[in-house]
Design a protein around this motif. Structure first.
Motif, PDB file in Angstrom:
ATOM      1  N   CYS A  94       1.035  -1.164   0.078  1.00 11.64           N
ATOM      2  CA  CYS A  94       0.151  -0.064   0.022  1.00 11.64           C
ATOM      3  C   CYS A  94       0.908   1.311  -0.064  1.00 11.64           C
ATOM      4  O   CYS A  94       1.793   1.387   0.859  1.00 11.64           O
ATOM      5  N   ARG A  95       0.634   2.149  -0.814  1.00 13.20           N
ATOM      6  CA  ARG A  95       1.388   3.415  -0.877  1.00 13.20           C
ATOM      7  C   ARG A  95       0.372   4.494  -0.304  1.00 13.20           C
ATOM      8  O   ARG A  95       1.030   5.517  -0.075  1.00 13.20           O
ATOM      9  N   ASP A  96      -0.725   4.294   0.028  1.00 14.45           N
ATOM     10  CA  ASP A  96      -1.604   5.447   0.424  1.00 14.45           C
ATOM     11  C   ASP A  96      -1.447   5.382   2.013  1.00 14.45           C
ATOM     12  O   ASP A  96      -2.216   4.637   2.554  1.00 14.45           O
ATOM     13  N   PRO A  97      -0.990   6.202   2.573  1.00 16.95           N
ATOM     14  CA  PRO A  97      -0.857   6.280   3.950  1.00 16.95           C
ATOM     15  C   PRO A  97      -1.979   6.405   4.752  1.00 16.95           C
ATOM     16  O   PRO A  97      -2.328   5.789   5.776  1.00 16.95           O
ATOM     17  N   GLU A  98      -2.908   7.367   4.054  1.00  9.55           N
ATOM     18  CA  GLU A  98      -4.374   7.241   4.619  1.00  9.55           C
ATOM     19  C   GLU A  98      -5.314   6.105   4.964  1.00  9.55           C
ATOM     20  O   GLU A  98      -5.960   5.733   5.680  1.00  9.55           O
ATOM     21  N   MET A  99      -4.976   5.452   3.711  1.00  7.26           N
ATOM     22  CA  MET A  99      -5.725   4.056   3.545  1.00  7.26           C
ATOM     23  C   MET A  99      -5.066   3.160   4.551  1.00  7.26           C
ATOM     24  O   MET A  99      -5.804   2.258   5.033  1.00  7.26           O
ATOM     25  N   LEU A 100      -3.927   2.999   4.653  1.00  4.25           N
ATOM     26  CA  LEU A 100      -3.114   2.012   5.702  1.00  4.25           C
ATOM     27  C   LEU A 100      -3.305   2.371   6.904  1.00  4.25           C
ATOM     28  O   LEU A 100      -3.821   1.477   7.937  1.00  4.25           O
ATOM     29  N   GLU A 101      -3.295   3.860   7.460  1.00  2.00           N
ATOM     30  CA  GLU A 101      -3.610   3.921   8.786  1.00  2.00           C
ATOM     31  C   GLU A 101      -5.105   3.839   8.967  1.00  2.00           C
ATOM     32  O   GLU A 101      -5.352   3.264  10.112  1.00  2.00           O
ATOM     33  N   PHE A 102      -6.151   4.010   8.338  1.00  3.08           N
ATOM     34  CA  PHE A 102      -7.461   3.951   8.543  1.00  3.08           C
ATOM     35  C   PHE A 102      -7.850   2.322   8.608  1.00  3.08           C
ATOM     36  O   PHE A 102      -8.250   1.865   9.816  1.00  3.08           O
ATOM     37  N   PHE A 103      -7.173   1.371   8.027  1.00  6.62           N
ATOM     38  CA  PHE A 103      -7.327  -0.116   8.267  1.00  6.62           C
ATOM     39  C   PHE A 103      -6.583  -0.564   9.557  1.00  6.62           C
ATOM     40  O   PHE A 103      -7.168  -1.311  10.198  1.00  6.62           O
ATOM     41  N   LEU A 104      -5.453   0.217   9.768  1.00  2.22           N
ATOM     42  CA  LEU A 104      -4.807  -0.527  11.009  1.00  2.22           C
ATOM     43  C   LEU A 104      -5.352   0.218  12.176  1.00  2.22           C
ATOM     44  O   LEU A 104      -5.446  -0.619  13.340  1.00  2.22           O
ATOM     45  N   ASN A 105      -6.000   1.428  12.299  1.00  5.06           N
ATOM     46  CA  ASN A 105      -6.729   2.122  13.348  1.00  5.06           C
ATOM     47  C   ASN A 105      -7.968   1.288  13.611  1.00  5.06           C
ATOM     48  O   ASN A 105      -8.496   1.248  14.772  1.00  5.06           O
ATOM     49  N   GLN A 106      -8.595   0.786  12.455  1.00  7.51           N
ATOM     50  CA  GLN A 106      -9.918   0.308  12.652  1.00  7.51           C
ATOM     51  C   GLN A 106      -9.669  -1.243  13.109  1.00  7.51           C
ATOM     52  O   GLN A 106     -10.683  -2.099  13.212  1.00  7.51           O
ATOM     53  N   MET A 107      -8.533  -1.799  12.847  1.00  9.53           N
ATOM     54  CA  MET A 107      -8.018  -3.305  13.119  1.00  9.53           C
ATOM     55  C   MET A 107      -9.115  -4.131  12.242  1.00  9.53           C
ATOM     56  O   MET A 107      -9.457  -5.089  12.625  1.00  9.53           O
ATOM     57  N   TYR A 108      -9.053  -3.845  11.120  1.00  9.37           N
ATOM     58  CA  TYR A 108      -9.597  -4.623   9.995  1.00  9.37           C
ATOM     59  C   TYR A 108      -8.851  -5.855   9.694  1.00  9.37           C
ATOM     60  O   TYR A 108      -9.272  -6.848   8.961  1.00  9.37           O
ATOM     61  N   LEU A 109      -7.565  -5.893  10.200  1.00 12.76           N
ATOM     62  CA  LEU A 109      -6.821  -7.117   9.908  1.00 12.76           C
ATOM     63  C   LEU A 109      -6.493  -7.954  11.021  1.00 12.76           C
ATOM     64  O   LEU A 109      -5.718  -8.759  11.008  1.00 12.76           O
ATOM     65  N   GLU A 110      -7.541  -8.041  11.947  1.00 16.14           N
ATOM     66  CA  GLU A 110      -7.294  -8.962  13.180  1.00 16.14           C
ATOM     67  C   GLU A 110      -7.767 -10.102  12.483  1.00 16.14           C
ATOM     68  O   GLU A 110      -9.255 -10.439  12.242  1.00 16.14           O
ATOM     69  N   HIS A 111      -7.111 -11.275  12.567  1.00 16.00           N
ATOM     70  CA  HIS A 111      -7.485 -12.579  12.520  1.00 16.00           C
ATOM     71  C   HIS A 111      -6.272 -13.553  12.963  1.00 16.00           C
ATOM     72  O   HIS A 111      -5.182 -13.052  13.258  1.00 16.00           O
TER      73      HIS A 111
END
Length: 80
Positions: A41-58
């Motif tokens: 990912c090169r878009d910092p806002e997109m990366l920060e959004f997904f990490l802050n929302q913890m959409y990658l928890e599994h």
């Protein structure tokens, strides 16, 4: 990702906004399978959004390659 349900251990690969179908597969199968993610990912806002929302928890692992030029916010760097 249409064949994702056929395998017990999955490796999903995405770049940029392509994370959307990968997240759909993670959400659909995370309770039944081990899912691993590689995301560039090169878009910092997109990366920060997904990490802050913890959409990658599994239960699988996540490899995230940030390729943008702007430095990430300090709290995002601390999540490494």
């Amino acid at each position: 990702y249409s064949h994702a349900g056929k395998y017990d251990n999955q490796i999903l690969v995405a770049s940029g906004i392509g994370i959307t179908p990968a997240l759909a597969a993670i959400n659909a199968f995370k309770s039944q399978r081990r899912i691993n993610l590689i995301w560039a990912c090169r878009d910092p806002e997109m990366l920060e959004f997904f990490l802050n929302q913890m959409y990658l928890e599994h239960d699988g692992w996540n490899l995230i390659f940030y390729t943008g030029k702007r430095p990430l916010k300090e709290e995002i760097e601390e999540k490494q």
